[in-house]
Scaffold this motif. Structure first.
Motif, short mmCIF file in Angstrom:
data_model
loop_
_atom_site.label_atom_id
_atom_site.label_comp_id
_atom_site.label_asym_id
_atom_site.label_seq_id
_atom_site.Cartn_x
_atom_site.Cartn_y
_atom_site.Cartn_z
N ASN A 1 0.81 -1.21 0.00
CA ASN A 1 0.00 0.00 0.00
C ASN A 1 0.85 1.26 0.00
O ASN A 1 0.47 2.27 -0.61
CB ASN A 1 -0.95 0.00 1.20
N THR A 2 2.00 1.23 0.65
CA THR A 2 2.88 2.39 0.67
C THR A 2 3.38 2.71 -0.73
O THR A 2 3.32 3.87 -1.17
CB THR A 2 4.08 2.16 1.62
N VAL A 3 3.85 1.70 -1.45
CA VAL A 3 4.34 1.92 -2.81
C VAL A 3 3.20 2.38 -3.72
O VAL A 3 3.36 3.33 -4.50
CB VAL A 3 5.02 0.65 -3.37
N ILE A 4 2.06 1.74 -3.61
CA ILE A 4 0.90 2.12 -4.43
C ILE A 4 0.50 3.56 -4.15
O ILE A 4 0.21 4.32 -5.07
CB ILE A 4 -0.28 1.14 -4.19
N LYS A 5 0.50 3.96 -2.88
CA LYS A 5 0.14 5.33 -2.51
C LYS A 5 1.09 6.34 -3.17
O LYS A 5 0.65 7.36 -3.72
CB LYS A 5 0.17 5.49 -0.99
N LEU A 6 2.38 6.06 -3.14
CA LEU A 6 3.36 6.97 -3.71
C LEU A 6 3.23 7.04 -5.24
O LEU A 6 3.34 8.12 -5.83
CB LEU A 6 4.77 6.57 -3.29
N PHE B 1 11.67 4.66 3.92
CA PHE B 1 11.87 6.06 3.54
C PHE B 1 10.56 6.84 3.72
O PHE B 1 10.56 7.96 4.23
CB PHE B 1 12.34 6.12 2.09
N SER B 2 9.46 6.24 3.33
CA SER B 2 8.16 6.90 3.47
C SER B 2 7.86 7.20 4.94
O SER B 2 7.40 8.30 5.28
CB SER B 2 7.06 6.03 2.86
N HIS B 3 8.13 6.23 5.81
CA HIS B 3 7.92 6.45 7.25
C HIS B 3 8.87 7.52 7.78
O HIS B 3 8.47 8.34 8.60
CB HIS B 3 8.09 5.14 8.03
N TRP B 4 10.11 7.51 7.31
CA TRP B 4 11.07 8.52 7.73
C TRP B 4 10.59 9.91 7.33
O TRP B 4 10.65 10.85 8.13
CB TRP B 4 12.45 8.22 7.11
N LEU B 5 10.11 10.03 6.10
CA LEU B 5 9.58 11.32 5.64
C LEU B 5 8.39 11.76 6.50
O LEU B 5 8.31 12.93 6.90
CB LEU B 5 9.17 11.24 4.17
N ASP B 6 7.48 10.84 6.79
CA ASP B 6 6.32 11.16 7.63
C ASP B 6 6.75 11.61 9.02
O ASP B 6 6.24 12.62 9.53
CB ASP B 6 5.38 9.95 7.75
N GLU B 7 7.67 10.89 9.62
CA GLU B 7 8.15 11.23 10.96
C GLU B 7 8.82 12.60 10.99
O GLU B 7 8.76 13.31 11.99
CB GLU B 7 9.13 10.18 11.47
N ASN B 8 9.45 12.97 9.89
CA ASN B 8 10.13 14.27 9.80
C ASN B 8 9.26 15.34 9.16
O ASN B 8 9.76 16.41 8.80
CB ASN B 8 11.46 14.10 9.04
N LYS B 9 7.97 15.01 8.99
CA LYS B 9 6.99 15.94 8.42
C LYS B 9 7.48 16.52 7.09
O LYS B 9 7.46 17.73 6.86
CB LYS B 9 6.66 17.05 9.42
N ARG B 10 7.92 15.60 6.24
CA ARG B 10 8.46 15.98 4.93
C ARG B 10 7.73 15.22 3.84
O ARG B 10 7.15 14.17 4.07
CB ARG B 10 9.95 15.61 4.85
N THR B 11 7.79 15.75 2.66
CA THR B 11 7.32 15.06 1.46
C THR B 11 8.40 15.20 0.41
O THR B 11 9.28 16.06 0.52
CB THR B 11 5.99 15.65 0.92
#
Length: 149
Positions: free
Chosen positions: A54-59, A98-108
């Motif tokens: 789901n993470t890959v599909i979302k991106l 990487f997606s979780h890291w971006l979320d935790e750091n409030k980044r896109t």
């Protein structure tokens, strides 16, 4: 397509209902012009669990919504995997991290930029003599050099 998806779902050890819903949702969300059934199946087969799928599909979906040629995002993904010494499964695992890291750091970040950073990780000097697990290599690179994307 339905029979192939049933084979994919039955090949997974657990969460068959979640797998079924995730794959069906992905097919209903991403148009076939942007991702073929075969590409969808490859991503499902390479995913360890429905969450990483789901993470890959979302991106990919986000990319398709902002790009008139959404299929470029899928092509870029598979080309990046093919040009690296890492398996599709390891790429998916690293993308989820990487997606979780971006979320935790409030980044896109844009999908191609995320893939580019991962490609750079695969080519880093730290990875030349000993082939590291891609997720661990990514983690080390983020801790050492950060991310400007």
């Amino acid at each position: 397509m339905k029979k192939v998806l049933e084979v994919v779902i039955s090949s997974k050890d657990s969460n068959k209902d979640l797998w079924s819903k995730s794959i069906e949702s992905a097919r209903n969300t991403i148009h076939t012009r942007d991702m073929s059934d075969d590409e969808l199946i490859k991503i499902a087969m390479g995913s360890a669990d429905p969450i990483s799928f789901n993470t890959v599909i979302k991106l990919i979906y986000r990319f398709t919504r902002t790009n008139p040629n959404g299929h470029q995002g899928v092509e870029c993904f598979f080309n990046s995997v093919d040009e690296s010494p890492y398996s599709l499964s390891q790429w998916i695992e690293a993308i989820e991290f990487f997606s979780h890291w971006l979320d935790e750091n409030k980044r896109t970040t844009p999908w191609p930029t995320l893939l580019g950073y991962l490609s750079c990780c695969t080519e880093s000097p730290e990875n030349k003599n000993i082939k590291h697990n891609l997720k661990h290599l990514l983690k080390d690179m983020l801790e050492t050099y950060g991310y400007e994307g």
